[in-house]
Design a protein around this motif. Structure first.
Motif, PDB file in Angstrom:
ATOM      1  N   LEU A 163       3.972  -5.773   5.758  1.00  0.00           N
ATOM      2  CA  LEU A 163       3.804  -6.192   4.267  1.00  0.00           C
ATOM      3  C   LEU A 163       2.202  -5.405   4.265  1.00  0.00           C
ATOM      4  O   LEU A 163       2.079  -4.777   3.469  1.00  0.00           O
ATOM      5  N   ARG A 164       1.086  -6.427   4.553  1.00  0.00           N
ATOM      6  CA  ARG A 164      -0.311  -5.513   5.279  1.00  0.00           C
ATOM      7  C   ARG A 164      -0.334  -4.673   5.590  1.00  0.00           C
ATOM      8  O   ARG A 164      -1.230  -3.776   4.996  1.00  0.00           O
ATOM      9  N   GLY A 165       0.902  -4.166   6.478  1.00  0.00           N
ATOM     10  CA  GLY A 165       0.199  -2.613   6.798  1.00  0.00           C
ATOM     11  C   GLY A 165       0.658  -1.285   5.677  1.00  0.00           C
ATOM     12  O   GLY A 165      -0.305  -0.513   5.360  1.00  0.00           O
ATOM     13  N   ARG A 166       1.622  -1.463   4.773  1.00  0.00           N
ATOM     14  CA  ARG A 166       1.179  -0.969   3.557  1.00  0.00           C
ATOM     15  C   ARG A 166       0.640  -1.194   2.644  1.00  0.00           C
ATOM     16  O   ARG A 166       0.153  -0.022   2.409  1.00  0.00           O
ATOM     17  N   HIS A 218      -2.106  -1.655   3.360  1.00  0.00           N
ATOM     18  CA  HIS A 218      -3.588  -1.329   3.733  1.00  0.00           C
ATOM     19  C   HIS A 218      -3.712   0.339   3.946  1.00  0.00           C
ATOM     20  O   HIS A 218      -4.536   0.689   3.964  1.00  0.00           O
ATOM     21  N   ARG A 219      -2.393   1.042   3.524  1.00  0.00           N
ATOM     22  CA  ARG A 219      -3.029   2.185   3.017  1.00  0.00           C
ATOM     23  C   ARG A 219      -3.725   2.980   2.622  1.00  0.00           C
ATOM     24  O   ARG A 219      -3.676   2.258   1.076  1.00  0.00           O
ATOM     25  N   PRO A 220      -4.219   3.747   2.166  1.00  0.00           N
ATOM     26  CA  PRO A 220      -5.086   4.732   0.986  1.00  0.00           C
ATOM     27  C   PRO A 220      -4.161   4.648   0.004  1.00  0.00           C
ATOM     28  O   PRO A 220      -3.274   4.639  -0.614  1.00  0.00           O
ATOM     29  N   ILE A 278      -3.786  -7.660  -1.762  1.00  0.00           N
ATOM     30  CA  ILE A 278      -4.117  -7.813  -0.676  1.00  0.00           C
ATOM     31  C   ILE A 278      -5.031  -9.410  -1.277  1.00  0.00           C
ATOM     32  O   ILE A 278      -4.950 -10.075  -0.478  1.00  0.00           O
ATOM     33  N   GLY A 279      -5.457  -8.952  -1.988  1.00  0.00           N
ATOM     34  CA  GLY A 279      -6.465 -10.132  -2.524  1.00  0.00           C
ATOM     35  C   GLY A 279      -5.483 -11.605  -2.571  1.00  0.00           C
ATOM     36  O   GLY A 279      -6.279 -12.011  -1.912  1.00  0.00           O
ATOM     37  N   TYR A 280      -4.420 -11.772  -2.957  1.00  0.00           N
ATOM     38  CA  TYR A 280      -3.834 -12.554  -2.668  1.00  0.00           C
ATOM     39  C   TYR A 280      -3.754 -13.275  -1.275  1.00  0.00           C
ATOM     40  O   TYR A 280      -3.750 -14.639  -0.898  1.00  0.00           O
ATOM     41  N   LEU A 281      -2.711 -11.948  -0.237  1.00  0.00           N
ATOM     42  CA  LEU A 281      -2.390 -12.908   1.315  1.00  0.00           C
ATOM     43  C   LEU A 281      -4.029 -12.989   2.198  1.00  0.00           C
ATOM     44  O   LEU A 281      -3.665 -13.876   2.881  1.00  0.00           O
TER      45      LEU A 281
END
Length: 192
Positions: free
Chosen positions: A108-111, A113-115, A144-147
């Motif tokens: 999930l993080r990979g997606r 962190h996409r622009p 992102i803030g949550y994870l």
């Protein structure tokens, strides 16, 4: 855990002239879910958190109030997710559960962190409806803030996320965003 506390005995109905969920379908699903939860080994149909998240009911006039049923489904999904986590930990240990959560989180993080504007596919046709890009990207920033920064975010905020309609290349493809958010809910339900 007493699953009966997660499922009301009867759901509230909408007015006869308004649409709600098909009562028979709802009742049958919740009955199957109750049997599966309470008698996992003996249940003819195994139901899990993913099945609860994916279930849908036909709209009918005078049916069950969708918001009430959806709230009960959320509680039911959380109960199944907790049991699945506890079963995995009991069978394989906490490290196995952490590994599973870590893998899903990494995907999930990979997606995430996409622009901005590049997280999901765009519909191929100009007139195809999709989700507003800025609104989806704003939710992704919250995720992102949550994870990564322990910022509070309720799984129900993700479950109930609604985006304005956009069209064609000015939108993200609905199916891909929905599939991604299903996985986010899976992760958050397993963590919380």
């Amino acid at each position: 855990m007493d699953i009966r506390r997660q499922i009301p005995a009867a759901f509230q109905r909408v007015e006869r002239s308004k649409y709600g969920y098909n009562a028979k379908q709802v009742d049958q699903f919740f009955q199957r879910a109750r049997v599966s939860f309470e008698n996992k080994a003996e249940a003819s149909e195994k139901i899990g958190s993913q099945d609860v998240r994916a279930v849908s009911f036909d709209p009918v006039k005078g049916g069950y109030d969708a918001s009430v049923v959806d709230a009960a489904l959320d509680r039911l999904e959380d109960a199944f997710a907790r049991r699945e986590r506890d079963d995995l930990i009991a069978a394989e240990g906490e490290d196995a559960w952490l590994l599973k959560i870590g893998k899903l989180s990494g995907v999930l993080r990979g997606r995430l962190h996409r622009p901005d504007g590049e997280r999901f596919r765009r519909p191929e046709k100009k007139r195809t409806r999709g989700y507003n890009i800025a609104e989806v990207d704003a939710l992704c920033a919250s995720l992102i803030g949550y994870l990564e920064n322990d910022k509070p975010l309720s799984v129900d905020n993700v479950r109930r996320a609604a985006f304005s309609e956009a069209k064609g290349h000015d939108s993200y493809e609905e199916a891909q965003v929905d599939a991604f958010l299903d996985r986010v809910v899976e992760l958050m339900a397993a963590i919380d």
